[in-house]
Design an enzyme around this catalytic site. Structure first.
Site, short mmCIF file in Angstrom:
data_model
loop_
_atom_site.label_atom_id
_atom_site.label_comp_id
_atom_site.label_asym_id
_atom_site.label_seq_id
_atom_site.Cartn_x
_atom_site.Cartn_y
_atom_site.Cartn_z
N ARG A 1 33.38 31.21 48.78
CA ARG A 1 34.15 30.64 47.67
C ARG A 1 35.52 30.20 48.17
O ARG A 1 36.23 30.97 48.83
CB ARG A 1 34.32 31.67 46.56
CG ARG A 1 35.04 31.12 45.33
CD ARG A 1 35.45 32.22 44.39
NE ARG A 1 35.16 31.90 43.00
CZ ARG A 1 35.78 32.46 41.96
NH1 ARG A 1 36.71 33.36 42.15
NH2 ARG A 1 35.44 32.13 40.74
N TYR B 1 43.87 35.47 48.25
CA TYR B 1 43.58 36.72 48.95
C TYR B 1 43.56 36.48 50.47
O TYR B 1 43.94 35.41 50.94
CB TYR B 1 42.28 37.33 48.41
CG TYR B 1 42.42 37.72 46.96
CD1 TYR B 1 43.35 38.68 46.56
CD2 TYR B 1 41.65 37.11 45.96
CE1 TYR B 1 43.52 39.03 45.23
CE2 TYR B 1 41.81 37.46 44.62
CZ TYR B 1 42.74 38.42 44.27
OH TYR B 1 42.91 38.75 42.94
N GLY C 1 32.61 31.91 34.03
CA GLY C 1 33.11 33.27 33.95
C GLY C 1 33.25 33.79 32.55
O GLY C 1 32.34 34.40 31.99
N ARG C 2 34.42 33.56 31.94
CA ARG C 2 34.77 34.20 30.67
C ARG C 2 33.73 34.03 29.56
O ARG C 2 33.51 34.97 28.79
CB ARG C 2 36.13 33.69 30.19
CG ARG C 2 37.30 34.27 31.00
CD ARG C 2 38.58 33.49 30.74
NE ARG C 2 38.46 32.13 31.21
CZ ARG C 2 38.95 31.06 30.57
NH1 ARG C 2 39.56 31.20 29.42
NH2 ARG C 2 38.80 29.86 31.08
#
Length: 393
Positions: free
Chosen positions: A225, A178, A316-317
């Site tokens: 991050r 990003y 996360g997941r």
């Protein structure tokens, strides 16, 4: 010996365990980028995490290009997130906002036809996600030098809005291809001004945005991050180690509360690094708590903490289908599988309907954090547990 179930101080936040919930886009907002009521349920269910790092939240319309993702630039968005943070705090949790500018990944359909912006004139590979499905990515225009202070100000405003919305702090999303990552790495930054060329120049936007956020809400409520070892959305660097050592040293000098490194292993299950994780080499260059991310289970997480490579892990997941994940890891219980088909849908299915282990009411009441403290105290004969980062280097 420290492990995942010990508490840790992350700046102004005291986390009861070192199992953090990593940011995950789940697309449950409105088309106006406002949080919805089910999001409060979702995050409150997962409040036993040592710290929740929210899904990525747009700092401006220019920077947000994901369907049904949320923002933090308007009053309605602030109010919507306030419902979420209140729900998390009511059950004893802690939550920070991840601040996001997607840069060249934004499709013009989100910008009334205007071009996305980036460090240089480049195009993200593949397709962009839009409200009408996947569309080919389009070329971004190069941000002019005089536009950059406005981007920095947007981050500072979003951080201020996050605190108004009740977040305990923020994390700058400077990874995964990003905008800030597009400035950091030489595959996407071809500038010849003060923001391009040398490592010092490419780290400049990261430094300026971080400092602006710190000046707005305090260093003890600011995290960052980075993703040193992986190529994401076409962004990578020819010499990542010196680049990310410089970034870590810059952030350490600013005094941020914590640094997260998302580094998928070479055989990762969700993203694959193009070299081994750099955390062991970066660790000596950052003085604060270091959070490790990608493909961690309890065994690997505990080993990394014991070795002094990191101080906590962000997962996360596994949190998707296991809202009480820390409890399951503490008990050695099996984990439930999640359904990828519901990751980005807008309903309750696959979002707030995954079961808790045992008594759901007790798990949601906030008693789980007390249970961690009780078990730790019994295991250590009632001795006081250390809160500071691991000192073994």
């Amino acid at each position: 010996m420290l492990n995942l179930f010990d508490p840790i101080r992350l700046g102004a936040i005291t986390a009861p365990n070192r199992i953090l919930m990593a940011p995950m886009t789940r697309a449950r907002g409105t088309r106006e980028h406002v949080p919805t009521p089910i999001m409060a349920d979702y995050y409150a269910q997962r409040a036993s995490a040592g710290l929740i790092i929210s899904e990525a939240i747009g700092i401006s319309q220019q920077g947000l290009g994901w369907p049904y993702a949320t923002g933090l630039w308007g009053r309605e968005q602030i109010a919507g997130w306030r419902h979420v943070t209140d729900a998390v705090h009511e059950v004893g949790g802690r939550i920070i906002a991840q601040l996001w500018h997607m840069g060249r990944v934004v499709h013009p359909t989100f910008l009334d036809g205007a071009q996305p912006v980036s460090a240089s004139v480049t195009t993200a590979p593949g397709h962009a996600y839009t409200y009408v499905g996947k569309l080919p990515s389009t070329a971004a225009r190069c941000l002019s030098t005089h536009e950059i202070p406005g981007i920095v100000a947007d981050y500072a405003t979003a951080a201020s809005n996050a605190r108004k919305a009740g977040f305990d702090g923020v994390q700058l999303h400077a990874s995964n291809g990003y905008l800030i990552d597009q400035f950091l790495r030489d595959s996407s930054n071809f500038r010849g001004d003060a923001y391009g060329g040398s490592i010092v120049n490419r780290v400049r936007l990261l430094a300026e945005t971080t400092q602006a956020v710190v000046d707005t809400i305090g260093a003890d409520r600011t995290g960052v991050r980075l993703s040193p070892n992986g190529e994401t959305q076409g962004v990578r660097d020819s010499e990542p180690l010196p680049l990310f050592i410089a970034a870590a040293e810059t952030l350490s000098a600013i005094g941020i509360a914590h640094l997260e490194l998302r580094e998928p292993p070479l055989n990762g299950t969700f993203g694959v690094g193009y070299l081994d994780p750099l955390a062991p080499q970066i660790r000596p260059h950052f003085r604060g708590p270091l959070i490790l991310n990608s493909d961690f289970d309890a065994t690997r997480g505990n080993a990394s903490i014991e070795a002094g490579i990191g101080d906590a892990v962000a997962v996360g997941r596994p949190f998707i289908a296991n809202p009480d994940l820390p409890h399951r890891l503490l008990e050695g219980a099996p984990l439930s599988p999640d359904d990828p088909g519901t990751w980005f849908t807008q309903g309750r299915e696959g979002y707030v309907d995954y079961p808790f282990m045992g008594d759901a009411a007790e798990a949601r009441s906030g008693r789980l954090n007390q249970e961690f403290r009780n078990r730790q105290s019994r295991a250590r004969g009632g001795t006081r547990l250390p809160l500071e980062p691991h000192t073994k280097r």
